[in-house]
Design a protein around this motif. Sequence first.
Motif, PDB file in Angstrom:
ATOM      1  N   VAL A   4       1.037  -1.184   0.087  1.00 12.65           N
ATOM      2  CA  VAL A   4      -0.041   0.042   0.054  1.00 12.65           C
ATOM      3  C   VAL A   4       0.748   1.254  -0.069  1.00 12.65           C
ATOM      4  O   VAL A   4       1.812   1.517   0.889  1.00 12.65           O
ATOM      5  N   PHE A   5       0.605   1.895  -1.001  1.00 12.83           N
ATOM      6  CA  PHE A   5       1.608   3.314  -1.143  1.00 12.83           C
ATOM      7  C   PHE A   5       0.614   4.590  -0.961  1.00 12.83           C
ATOM      8  O   PHE A   5      -0.634   4.346  -1.294  1.00 12.83           O
ATOM      9  N   LEU A   6       1.131   5.535  -0.115  1.00 11.73           N
ATOM     10  CA  LEU A   6       0.376   6.724  -0.046  1.00 11.73           C
ATOM     11  C   LEU A   6       1.186   7.915  -0.891  1.00 11.73           C
ATOM     12  O   LEU A   6       2.268   7.934  -1.004  1.00 11.73           O
ATOM     13  N   HIS A  35       9.380   6.059  -2.535  1.00 14.00           N
ATOM     14  CA  HIS A  35       9.571   5.331  -3.584  1.00 14.00           C
ATOM     15  C   HIS A  35       8.859   6.285  -4.668  1.00 14.00           C
ATOM     16  O   HIS A  35       8.201   6.955  -4.444  1.00 14.00           O
ATOM     17  N   ARG A  36       9.228   6.048  -6.069  1.00 11.66           N
ATOM     18  CA  ARG A  36       8.657   6.720  -7.029  1.00 11.66           C
ATOM     19  C   ARG A  36       7.951   5.814  -8.097  1.00 11.66           C
ATOM     20  O   ARG A  36       8.237   4.876  -8.410  1.00 11.66           O
ATOM     21  N   SER A  37       6.962   6.364  -8.576  1.00 12.79           N
ATOM     22  CA  SER A  37       6.000   5.527  -9.562  1.00 12.79           C
ATOM     23  C   SER A  37       6.680   5.906 -11.023  1.00 12.79           C
ATOM     24  O   SER A  37       7.619   6.464 -11.007  1.00 12.79           O
ATOM     25  N   ASP A  38       6.132   5.087 -11.824  1.00 14.18           N
ATOM     26  CA  ASP A  38       6.946   5.257 -13.215  1.00 14.18           C
ATOM     27  C   ASP A  38       6.753   6.677 -13.664  1.00 14.18           C
ATOM     28  O   ASP A  38       7.654   7.105 -14.425  1.00 14.18           O
ATOM     29  N   ALA A  39       5.803   7.544 -13.156  1.00 12.56           N
ATOM     30  CA  ALA A  39       5.553   8.752 -13.629  1.00 12.56           C
ATOM     31  C   ALA A  39       6.315   9.684 -12.994  1.00 12.56           C
ATOM     32  O   ALA A  39       6.325  10.928 -13.099  1.00 12.56           O
ATOM     33  N   GLY A  40       7.220   9.291 -11.701  1.00 13.31           N
ATOM     34  CA  GLY A  40       7.963  10.202 -10.996  1.00 13.31           C
ATOM     35  C   GLY A  40       7.469  10.695  -9.669  1.00 13.31           C
ATOM     36  O   GLY A  40       8.135  11.477  -9.039  1.00 13.31           O
ATOM     37  N   GLN A  45       5.008   4.741   2.368  1.00 14.50           N
ATOM     38  CA  GLN A  45       4.361   3.687   3.057  1.00 14.50           C
ATOM     39  C   GLN A  45       4.012   4.030   4.545  1.00 14.50           C
ATOM     40  O   GLN A  45       4.312   5.326   5.013  1.00 14.50           O
ATOM     41  N   GLU A  46       3.139   3.459   4.985  1.00 14.21           N
ATOM     42  CA  GLU A  46       2.303   3.614   6.136  1.00 14.21           C
ATOM     43  C   GLU A  46       3.564   3.976   7.439  1.00 14.21           C
ATOM     44  O   GLU A  46       3.124   4.884   8.207  1.00 14.21           O
TER      45      GLU A  46
END
Length: 141
Positions: A4-6, A35-40, A45-46
Amino acid sequence: MSDVFLTIGEMAKRSGLTAKMIRHYESLGLLPPAHRSDAGYRHYQEQDIRQLRFIRQARELGFSLPQIGELLSLWHDEQRSSSKVKQLALEHITILDQKIAELMQMKAGLEKLASQCHGDDNPDCPILDELSCCHSAATTE
């Protein structure tokens, strides 16, 4: 690790901090890099919420950012000695006592000036006279 990412917006809501402060704490190393998504986009995290709340509460107690870094290191170190934590707290209390004494001195000085001012329609004002006197002396030294 949780799946789960926030988002930073959710982190801001849940931690009581602004997104700008969260990025600032991350840039200082007080919060692990997100952490970075593919879009940056940043994804947290919790457990990052707990760390941000820790930072916020330490700031509310007046700890400096370097002190918070030390406290975070101790918090994460399960082999820590509580004596080190107490030492940091006592050192901070000494700093707060010094600040309180300085503030009390400022307050007393301002109370004295305020008591000398009539606070009427007369343009004479001991407060402004004292401020202009001290400012001139400081610039000529």
